[in-house]
Design a protein around this motif. Structure first.
Motif, PDB file in Angstrom:
ATOM      1  N   ALA A  98       0.846  -1.185   0.000  1.00  0.00           N
ATOM      2  CA  ALA A  98       0.000   0.000   0.000  1.00  0.00           C
ATOM      3  C   ALA A  98       0.884   1.238   0.000  1.00  0.00           C
ATOM      4  O   ALA A  98       1.885   1.290   0.717  1.00  0.00           O
ATOM      5  CB  ALA A  98      -0.924   0.016   1.210  1.00  0.00           C
ATOM      6  N   ALA A  99       0.532   2.204  -0.846  1.00  0.00           N
ATOM      7  CA  ALA A  99       1.241   3.477  -0.869  1.00  0.00           C
ATOM      8  C   ALA A  99       0.438   4.567  -0.173  1.00  0.00           C
ATOM      9  O   ALA A  99       0.980   5.613   0.183  1.00  0.00           O
ATOM     10  CB  ALA A  99       1.535   3.892  -2.308  1.00  0.00           C
ATOM     11  N   ILE A 100      -0.849   4.313   0.005  1.00  0.00           N
ATOM     12  CA  ILE A 100      -1.735   5.280   0.650  1.00  0.00           C
ATOM     13  C   ILE A 100      -2.824   4.496   1.379  1.00  0.00           C
ATOM     14  O   ILE A 100      -3.160   3.376   0.971  1.00  0.00           O
ATOM     15  CB  ILE A 100      -2.338   6.250  -0.382  1.00  0.00           C
ATOM     16  CG1 ILE A 100      -3.093   7.388   0.309  1.00  0.00           C
ATOM     17  CG2 ILE A 100      -3.223   5.527  -1.375  1.00  0.00           C
ATOM     18  CD1 ILE A 100      -3.478   8.511  -0.647  1.00  0.00           C
ATOM     19  N   ALA A 101      -3.332   5.045   2.450  1.00  0.00           N
ATOM     20  CA  ALA A 101      -4.374   4.368   3.230  1.00  0.00           C
ATOM     21  C   ALA A 101      -5.440   5.375   3.635  1.00  0.00           C
ATOM     22  O   ALA A 101      -5.149   6.556   3.875  1.00  0.00           O
ATOM     23  CB  ALA A 101      -3.784   3.704   4.469  1.00  0.00           C
ATOM     24  N   VAL A 102      -6.664   4.890   3.698  1.00  0.00           N
ATOM     25  CA  VAL A 102      -7.807   5.698   4.140  1.00  0.00           C
ATOM     26  C   VAL A 102      -8.355   5.062   5.406  1.00  0.00           C
ATOM     27  O   VAL A 102      -8.676   3.864   5.410  1.00  0.00           O
ATOM     28  CB  VAL A 102      -8.904   5.756   3.053  1.00  0.00           C
ATOM     29  CG1 VAL A 102     -10.057   6.639   3.521  1.00  0.00           C
ATOM     30  CG2 VAL A 102      -8.335   6.254   1.741  1.00  0.00           C
ATOM     31  N   VAL A 103      -8.447   5.827   6.469  1.00  0.00           N
ATOM     32  CA  VAL A 103      -8.939   5.327   7.749  1.00  0.00           C
ATOM     33  C   VAL A 103     -10.246   6.041   8.076  1.00  0.00           C
ATOM     34  O   VAL A 103     -10.264   7.265   8.300  1.00  0.00           O
ATOM     35  CB  VAL A 103      -7.917   5.547   8.880  1.00  0.00           C
ATOM     36  CG1 VAL A 103      -8.454   4.973  10.185  1.00  0.00           C
ATOM     37  CG2 VAL A 103      -6.576   4.911   8.526  1.00  0.00           C
ATOM     38  N   VAL A 104     -11.339   5.272   8.089  1.00  0.00           N
ATOM     39  CA  VAL A 104     -12.651   5.818   8.435  1.00  0.00           C
ATOM     40  C   VAL A 104     -12.938   5.414   9.879  1.00  0.00           C
ATOM     41  O   VAL A 104     -13.201   4.243  10.168  1.00  0.00           O
ATOM     42  CB  VAL A 104     -13.745   5.277   7.506  1.00  0.00           C
ATOM     43  CG1 VAL A 104     -15.089   5.938   7.826  1.00  0.00           C
ATOM     44  CG2 VAL A 104     -13.377   5.511   6.042  1.00  0.00           C
ATOM     45  N   PRO A 105     -12.874   6.358  10.810  1.00  0.00           N
ATOM     46  CA  PRO A 105     -13.022   5.987  12.226  1.00  0.00           C
ATOM     47  C   PRO A 105     -14.463   5.608  12.567  1.00  0.00           C
ATOM     48  O   PRO A 105     -15.424   5.964  11.870  1.00  0.00           O
ATOM     49  CB  PRO A 105     -12.597   7.253  12.970  1.00  0.00           C
ATOM     50  CG  PRO A 105     -12.815   8.352  12.004  1.00  0.00           C
ATOM     51  CD  PRO A 105     -12.595   7.783  10.634  1.00  0.00           C
ATOM     52  N   GLU A 106     -14.587   4.886  13.672  1.00  0.00           N
ATOM     53  CA  GLU A 106     -15.916   4.497  14.162  1.00  0.00           C
ATOM     54  C   GLU A 106     -16.699   5.744  14.574  1.00  0.00           C
ATOM     55  O   GLU A 106     -16.149   6.674  15.154  1.00  0.00           O
ATOM     56  CB  GLU A 106     -15.759   3.547  15.355  1.00  0.00           C
ATOM     57  CG  GLU A 106     -17.065   2.965  15.858  1.00  0.00           C
ATOM     58  CD  GLU A 106     -16.847   1.992  17.002  1.00  0.00           C
ATOM     59  OE1 GLU A 106     -17.844   1.478  17.534  1.00  0.00           O
ATOM     60  OE2 GLU A 106     -15.669   1.756  17.367  1.00  0.00           O
ATOM     61  N   GLN A 119     -13.887  13.381  10.837  1.00  0.00           N
ATOM     62  CA  GLN A 119     -12.530  13.336  10.296  1.00  0.00           C
ATOM     63  C   GLN A 119     -12.242  11.966   9.684  1.00  0.00           C
ATOM     64  O   GLN A 119     -12.573  10.931  10.265  1.00  0.00           O
ATOM     65  CB  GLN A 119     -11.514  13.643  11.393  1.00  0.00           C
ATOM     66  CG  GLN A 119     -11.563  15.072  11.895  1.00  0.00           C
ATOM     67  CD  GLN A 119     -10.458  15.367  12.890  1.00  0.00           C
ATOM     68  OE1 GLN A 119      -9.651  14.502  13.221  1.00  0.00           O
ATOM     69  NE2 GLN A 119     -10.427  16.607  13.387  1.00  0.00           N
ATOM     70  N   VAL A 120     -11.619  12.008   8.521  1.00  0.00           N
ATOM     71  CA  VAL A 120     -11.141  10.807   7.840  1.00  0.00           C
ATOM     72  C   VAL A 120      -9.644  10.972   7.641  1.00  0.00           C
ATOM     73  O   VAL A 120      -9.186  11.991   7.104  1.00  0.00           O
ATOM     74  CB  VAL A 120     -11.854  10.594   6.490  1.00  0.00           C
ATOM     75  CG1 VAL A 120     -11.229   9.432   5.730  1.00  0.00           C
ATOM     76  CG2 VAL A 120     -13.342  10.341   6.699  1.00  0.00           C
ATOM     77  N   ALA A 121      -8.863   9.975   8.059  1.00  0.00           N
ATOM     78  CA  ALA A 121      -7.405  10.069   7.967  1.00  0.00           C
ATOM     79  C   ALA A 121      -6.928   9.544   6.613  1.00  0.00           C
ATOM     80  O   ALA A 121      -7.365   8.487   6.150  1.00  0.00           O
ATOM     81  CB  ALA A 121      -6.751   9.276   9.091  1.00  0.00           C
ATOM     82  N   ILE A 122      -6.040  10.309   5.997  1.00  0.00           N
ATOM     83  CA  ILE A 122      -5.361   9.883   4.778  1.00  0.00           C
ATOM     84  C   ILE A 122      -3.887   9.675   5.141  1.00  0.00           C
ATOM     85  O   ILE A 122      -3.174  10.637   5.442  1.00  0.00           O
ATOM     86  CB  ILE A 122      -5.481  10.942   3.661  1.00  0.00           C
ATOM     87  CG1 ILE A 122      -6.940  11.299   3.406  1.00  0.00           C
ATOM     88  CG2 ILE A 122      -4.814  10.445   2.385  1.00  0.00           C
ATOM     89  CD1 ILE A 122      -7.779  10.154   2.904  1.00  0.00           C
TER      90      ILE A 122
END
Length: 378
Positions: A98-106, A119-122
């Motif tokens: 993976a070169a990039i990740a998307v984290v969608v929090p609970e 907030q969504v983390a990139i």
């Protein structure tokens, strides 16, 4: 004047006759510009597409699934992994999956339903600053479009600052400042090693053949194996010293941080050095003159510099070209150098690249040694 024109015509004819007697050089002169045009025409691009992307969906709601679908449908991203937690991201990025990740929090959709921003983390891999910069820009743009579409569908005014939406927060791993020099210098160590060794080794045998000293040497009791060891060892030692000087300048003068294991770096560069020595020997064997050897080295350098990922990100190349990059040993040397230096990746993370370099070292260096022995015993 008539005599002058006649002499010039004779000289021109002589030069063309000499070129005709040198078919290898003539082929290289015609193939190289075509190769340059094709490579630069297809490879040089400003866009980075199909970035390997990991999505950590901790919310597991319709909104998070829709966002994941948007990333999967985009040409800029290819969703390759769905880790169950954010702690599993770093191994994926270290190994290049993976070169990039998307984290969608609970609680993302719950926040949106309450009229709040979520907030969504990139998370991007900063070991390739160009790809990281473009990838994070594409991701934030996609999330902005997702917000606009969602708000338009709900009848809300997207221009209102109080309108609920996703807030993309970019986090850069390993190279937070995205300084290009931190990724350029480790790559330069491998590239300079390759250029210096191939230029010198390509002249090694052909120079002695041109001067006639090769035949004189084998009148002596020296054996082909002894000749090979004596020929290769000085250049290998010089290359190692040059590599140490370049690395020291990069670390001390340019202040490039080093987070890795010295043993990993030395292993990767040692295998790559054997590959470069083998390529230089092969060029020297097939060349009859030093001019031929110089043209052949340039012919090999062109695809190496363009397709290795040193100048242009591999992810920006056309899909049909990207598999070809696996035939370039420098691709794996750059991955080892950048991974070990910038990321601090270890043997396990870089094992695929190190194994590829070992395979090329055995194939190319071993083939060059056998070819040289065969040529010397003829």
């Amino acid at each position: 004047m008539t005599g002058t024109r006649r002499r010039i015509r004779l000289l021109i004819r002589k030069e063309f006759l000499q070129l005709r007697r040198d078919p290898l050089l003539l082929r290289l002169l015609f193939i190289m510009p075509v190769m340059q045009l094709v490579m630069f025409g297809y490879v040089v691009a400003a866009d980075v597409t199909h970035l390997p992307t990991a999505v950590v969906d901790l919310d597991r709601t319709p909104v998070s699934r829709q966002l994941t679908s948007e990333f999967a449908a985009s040409d800029y991203f290819t969703v390759t992994a769905h880790p169950q937690s954010e702690t599993r991201l770093r191994p994926l990025i270290d190994s290049g999956q993976a070169a990039i990740a998307v984290v969608v929090p609970e609680g993302t959709q719950a926040a949106l339903n309450r009229g709040e921003q979520a907030q969504v983390a990139i998370v991007v891999d900063g070991s390739d600053s160009q790809t990281a910069s473009l990838g994070s820009g594409y991701a934030t743009g996609l999330i902005a479009n997702f917000n606009a579409t969602r708000l338009a569908g709900s009848g809300a005014d997207a221009a209102l600052g109080s309108a609920p939406g996703l807030d993309a927060r970019v986090r850069v791993l390993y190279n937070p400042s995205l300084a290009s020099i931190n990724t350029m210098i480790p790559g330069l160590v491998a590239v300079i090693l390759m250029i210096s060794i191939m230029v010198i080794m390509s002249q090694a045998v052909v120079r002695e053949r041109e001067s006639g000293t090769l035949e004189q040497m084998f009148v002596t009791p020296i054996r082909p194996v002894e000749y090979l060891v004596g020929k290769v060892t000085p250049y290998a030692l010089l290359a190692a010293a040059q590599m140490a000087v370049v690395a020291a300048v990069g670390l001390l003068w340019f202040r490039v941080p080093f987070h890795g294991n010295v043993l990993v770096v030395l292993t990767g560069l040692g295998l790559f050095m054997l590959t470069c020595i083998g390529l230089g020997l092969l060029v020297s064997l097939v060349s009859h003159t030093r001019a031929q050897a110089q043209q052949a080295v340039m012919f090999l350098m062109l695809p190496t510099m363009i397709l290795s990922g040193f100048i242009f990100p591999i992810s920006s190349m056309p899909a049909a070209v990207q598999p070809v990059t696996y035939l370039i040993p420098a691709r794996f040397a750059l991955k080892v150098m950048r991974g070990a230096t910038v990321k601090g990746a270890g043997l396990v993370d870089l094992a695929p690249s190190l194994l590829a370099l070992a395979g090329y070292a055995v194939l190319i260096f071993g083939g060059a040694v056998l070819a040289t022995r065969r040529r010397l015993t003829e």
